[in-house]
Design a protein around this motif. Structure first.
Motif, PDB file in Angstrom:
ATOM      1  N   UNK A   8      30.404  23.950 -33.559  1.00 41.10           N
ATOM      2  CA  UNK A   8      29.873  23.308 -32.539  1.00 41.10           C
ATOM      3  C   UNK A   8      30.867  22.818 -31.485  1.00 41.10           C
ATOM      4  N   UNK A   9      30.126  22.583 -30.092  1.00 40.20           N
ATOM      5  CA  UNK A   9      30.959  22.094 -29.053  1.00 40.20           C
ATOM      6  C   UNK A   9      30.998  20.656 -28.970  1.00 40.20           C
ATOM      7  N   UNK A  10      32.044  20.241 -28.369  1.00 38.98           N
ATOM      8  CA  UNK A  10      32.397  18.719 -28.269  1.00 38.98           C
ATOM      9  C   UNK A  10      31.001  18.062 -27.911  1.00 38.98           C
ATOM     10  N   UNK A  11      30.282  18.470 -26.853  1.00 37.75           N
ATOM     11  CA  UNK A  11      29.054  17.766 -26.680  1.00 37.75           C
ATOM     12  C   UNK A  11      27.949  17.872 -27.816  1.00 37.75           C
ATOM     13  N   UNK A  12      28.013  18.755 -28.410  1.00 35.41           N
ATOM     14  CA  UNK A  12      27.150  18.845 -29.441  1.00 35.41           C
ATOM     15  C   UNK A  12      27.544  18.079 -30.756  1.00 35.41           C
ATOM     16  N   UNK A  13      28.904  17.871 -30.798  1.00 35.78           N
ATOM     17  CA  UNK A  13      29.435  16.792 -31.997  1.00 35.78           C
ATOM     18  C   UNK A  13      28.825  15.523 -31.650  1.00 35.78           C
ATOM     19  N   UNK A  14      29.190  15.071 -30.170  1.00 35.33           N
ATOM     20  CA  UNK A  14      28.755  13.776 -29.789  1.00 35.33           C
ATOM     21  C   UNK A  14      27.356  13.421 -29.942  1.00 35.33           C
ATOM     22  N   UNK A  15      26.604  14.555 -29.630  1.00 34.43           N
ATOM     23  CA  UNK A  15      25.075  14.116 -29.796  1.00 34.43           C
ATOM     24  C   UNK A  15      24.824  14.040 -31.274  1.00 34.43           C
ATOM     25  N   UNK A  16      25.246  14.991 -31.966  1.00 34.66           N
ATOM     26  CA  UNK A  16      25.132  14.845 -33.504  1.00 34.66           C
ATOM     27  C   UNK A  16      25.595  13.557 -34.142  1.00 34.66           C
ATOM     28  N   UNK A  45      25.465  10.727 -32.439  1.00 29.70           N
ATOM     29  CA  UNK A  45      24.450   9.640 -32.037  1.00 29.70           C
ATOM     30  C   UNK A  45      23.120  10.012 -32.872  1.00 29.70           C
ATOM     31  N   UNK A  46      22.766  11.196 -33.029  1.00 32.02           N
ATOM     32  CA  UNK A  46      21.575  11.341 -34.005  1.00 32.02           C
ATOM     33  C   UNK A  46      21.791  11.055 -35.261  1.00 32.02           C
ATOM     34  N   UNK A  47      22.665  10.875 -35.950  1.00 35.31           N
ATOM     35  CA  UNK A  47      23.037  10.399 -37.048  1.00 35.31           C
ATOM     36  C   UNK A  47      22.579   8.772 -37.088  1.00 35.31           C
ATOM     37  N   UNK A  48      22.990   8.074 -36.064  1.00 37.63           N
ATOM     38  CA  UNK A  48      23.028   6.697 -36.013  1.00 37.63           C
ATOM     39  C   UNK A  48      21.568   6.459 -35.552  1.00 37.63           C
ATOM     40  N   UNK A  49      20.869   7.303 -34.906  1.00 40.48           N
ATOM     41  CA  UNK A  49      19.434   6.924 -34.669  1.00 40.48           C
ATOM     42  C   UNK A  49      18.627   7.330 -35.892  1.00 40.48           C
ATOM     43  N   UNK A  50      18.992   8.165 -36.567  1.00 43.66           N
ATOM     44  CA  UNK A  50      18.110   8.637 -37.792  1.00 43.66           C
ATOM     45  C   UNK A  50      18.182   7.662 -38.590  1.00 43.66           C
ATOM     46  N   UNK A  51      19.242   7.084 -38.831  1.00 50.61           N
ATOM     47  CA  UNK A  51      19.429   5.881 -39.851  1.00 50.61           C
ATOM     48  C   UNK A  51      18.481   4.647 -39.626  1.00 50.61           C
TER      49      UNK A  51
END
Length: 280
Positions: free
Chosen positions: A223-231, A233-239
């Motif tokens: 994954x790119x750095x941008x994708x890892x950053x968004x990932x 944020x997605x983990x926090x939002x999913x929680x």
């Protein structure tokens, strides 16, 4: 009017400064031109300004270019011009008539400057021969400037086309998460990690391995750095969504919306920071 020293005219051994405040209207140093005639350029300029023909020319120029010009003060000066007791200085002319064609500046690059239209008239009064030297080198400067502008325009045009291609190809390739299919939304993923993989990358870990049997590691390792950053944020939002008891299909849609928004923003920031490429 803030000034930006732009270039120097070299005329028969005399260096004459040019400045511009908008890169369109150029002001040439009358002080430098006057040095061709005398070591006291201030006196030379003031003597020039005493002439009736000169004031009529300056007044007409201001009427054509300056909506704030004071015609009443101008008429008064014109009536007095030519008399033995009449005196005029750049400062007096500027302050009394709100003139913009002549500018008086102090400091390192100080002196009296005039719009190029006016400066060439002053040069004619100083010496027709000297004026030709000034015009010759001024034309050289304008030719070099036009060449630079043409080169910059073509370069910017090509870079803009390249930038557009890079931008669109990057988005199509991997920057923006693909649209979720109806099958994906309806499918119950065994782990939340695969849920996030499906939203961001468009496939689960197993699907990625099946497509890339020769690659080591997993989908997130590539994954790119941008994708890892968004990932992250997605983990926090999913929680948060799980605590709100949102069903998986609804969470997938909300997470996909977040991923698209953030990846779009990050991709624009990355492209804007590329040196030498201007966004259109």
């Amino acid at each position: 009017m803030s000034k930006i020293i732009k270039d120097t005219i070299h005329a028969n051994g005399i260096d004459i400064g040019i400045y511009t405040s908008d890169f369109e209207n150029e002001y040439i140093s009358l002080t430098d031109i006057a040095r061709y005639k005398s070591d006291d350029p201030t006196a030379v300029i003031q003597n020039w300004l005493r002439g009736r023909d000169v004031l009529e020319f300056l007044g007409l120029w201001e009427q054509l270019h300056n909506p704030n010009f004071n015609p009443l003060e101008f008429e008064g000066f014109k009536m007095q011009a030519g008399a033995n007791a009449f005196t005029m200085s750049p400062k007096k002319w500027i302050e009394s008539t709100n003139a913009i064609g002549i500018v008086s500046k102090s400091g390192r690059y100080g002196g009296t400057f005039a719009h190029s239209d006016i400066a060439f008239e002053f040069a004619s009064w100083i010496s027709p021969e000297f004026k030709l030297y000034i015009i010759k080198d001024y034309k050289r400067l304008k030719s070099e400037e036009n060449s630079r502008l043409s080169l910059n325009w073509n370069l910017n045009r090509e870079l803009s086309k390249l930038n557009y291609r890079v931008h669109t190809d990057a988005i199509k390739a991997n920057l923006i998460p693909p649209e979720l299919t109806s099958k994906q939304i309806a499918y119950t993923y065994a782990s939340e990690a695969d849920l996030l993989n499906a939203v961001l990358f468009g496939m689960t870990a197993k699907e990625w391995h099946d497509k890339n049997p020769d690659k080591k590691g997993n989908i997130r390792d590539y994954a790119s750095i941008s994708q890892l950053l968004v990932l992250s944020n997605m983990e926090s939002y999913n929680a948060i969504l799980i605590k709100q008891a949102k069903p998986q299909p609804e969470r997938m849609l909300l997470l996909h919306e977040l991923a698209v928004q953030q990846m779009t923003t990050l991709s624009a920031l990355e492209l804007n920071n590329l040196p030498g490429i201007e966004q259109k």
